[in-house]
Scaffold this motif. Sequence first.
Motif, PDB file in Angstrom:
ATOM      1  N   GLY A 145     -14.365  -0.081  16.002  1.00  0.00           N
ATOM      2  CA  GLY A 145     -13.674  -1.315  16.382  1.00  0.00           C
ATOM      3  C   GLY A 145     -13.389  -1.371  17.868  1.00  0.00           C
ATOM      4  O   GLY A 145     -13.605  -2.393  18.519  1.00  0.00           O
ATOM      5  N   GLU A 146     -12.928  -0.268  18.424  1.00  0.00           N
ATOM      6  CA  GLU A 146     -12.644  -0.206  19.865  1.00  0.00           C
ATOM      7  C   GLU A 146     -13.920  -0.386  20.682  1.00  0.00           C
ATOM      8  O   GLU A 146     -13.939  -1.125  21.670  1.00  0.00           O
ATOM      9  N   SER A 161     -16.709  -1.845  19.714  1.00  0.00           N
ATOM     10  CA  SER A 161     -17.196  -3.217  19.525  1.00  0.00           C
ATOM     11  C   SER A 161     -16.426  -4.204  20.387  1.00  0.00           C
ATOM     12  O   SER A 161     -17.018  -5.099  21.005  1.00  0.00           O
ATOM     13  N   ARG A 162     -15.108  -4.047  20.452  1.00  0.00           N
ATOM     14  CA  ARG A 162     -14.294  -4.935  21.307  1.00  0.00           C
ATOM     15  C   ARG A 162     -14.653  -4.775  22.768  1.00  0.00           C
ATOM     16  O   ARG A 162     -14.712  -5.756  23.514  1.00  0.00           O
ATOM     17  N   ARG A 204     -18.046  -6.487  23.342  1.00  0.00           N
ATOM     18  CA  ARG A 204     -17.871  -7.941  23.241  1.00  0.00           C
ATOM     19  C   ARG A 204     -17.113  -8.505  24.444  1.00  0.00           C
ATOM     20  O   ARG A 204     -17.481  -9.542  24.995  1.00  0.00           O
ATOM     21  N   SER A 205     -16.076  -7.806  24.859  1.00  0.00           N
ATOM     22  CA  SER A 205     -15.298  -8.241  26.021  1.00  0.00           C
ATOM     23  C   SER A 205     -16.159  -8.276  27.286  1.00  0.00           C
ATOM     24  O   SER A 205     -16.044  -9.185  28.101  1.00  0.00           O
ATOM     25  N   SER A 212     -18.891 -11.306  26.673  1.00  0.00           N
ATOM     26  CA  SER A 212     -18.439 -12.676  26.398  1.00  0.00           C
ATOM     27  C   SER A 212     -18.600 -13.640  27.565  1.00  0.00           C
ATOM     28  O   SER A 212     -19.154 -14.730  27.374  1.00  0.00           O
TER      29      SER A 212
END
Length: 166
Positions: free
Chosen positions: A139-140, A142-143, A146-147, A150
């Motif tokens: 999760g970390e 992936s964020r 993505r960040s 984006s």
Amino acid sequence: MSETRWLSEDEQNVWREFSAATGMLMAHIEGQLQHESGMPHTYYGVLVALSEAPGRRLRMSELADARKASRSRLSHAVARLEANGWVRRESCGSDKRGAWAILTDRGFAALEAAAPGHVETVRESLFDPLTPEQVKTLGEISRAIRSNLSPRCEAARAAMEAAEAE
């Protein structure tokens, strides 16, 4: 011109593993949805986004933003969902150019029928092989990815939509 920052051997191995794993995961999920529910993952995502929206409705522009899709690609998907009777469009009274995408009862039923198999496939393919610590780390990671991407993705999507509007 700046010098190329080549991947180290470890980075190259991680990249190849990541690329293969994500490709296989998405192909497996796509195949399950197509086989069991007769819908591609893209359509499933549209149905989910609409099911979670107030009144099961979103403006087409909001739906495109939510799905990280170009408006033309989303419009094509919604047209196919309309043909299935799963979504309907309504004109937006306050904006003559705008339209609402609305999840029909039939579309909600299709989503309800597809969801258990989809969730089980995601669980067995992604989460079951991982420890709780690995899930948290994924999760970390992936964020962070993505960040980082984006802003560039938003700029590219805006440029593509501007070119389509010409």
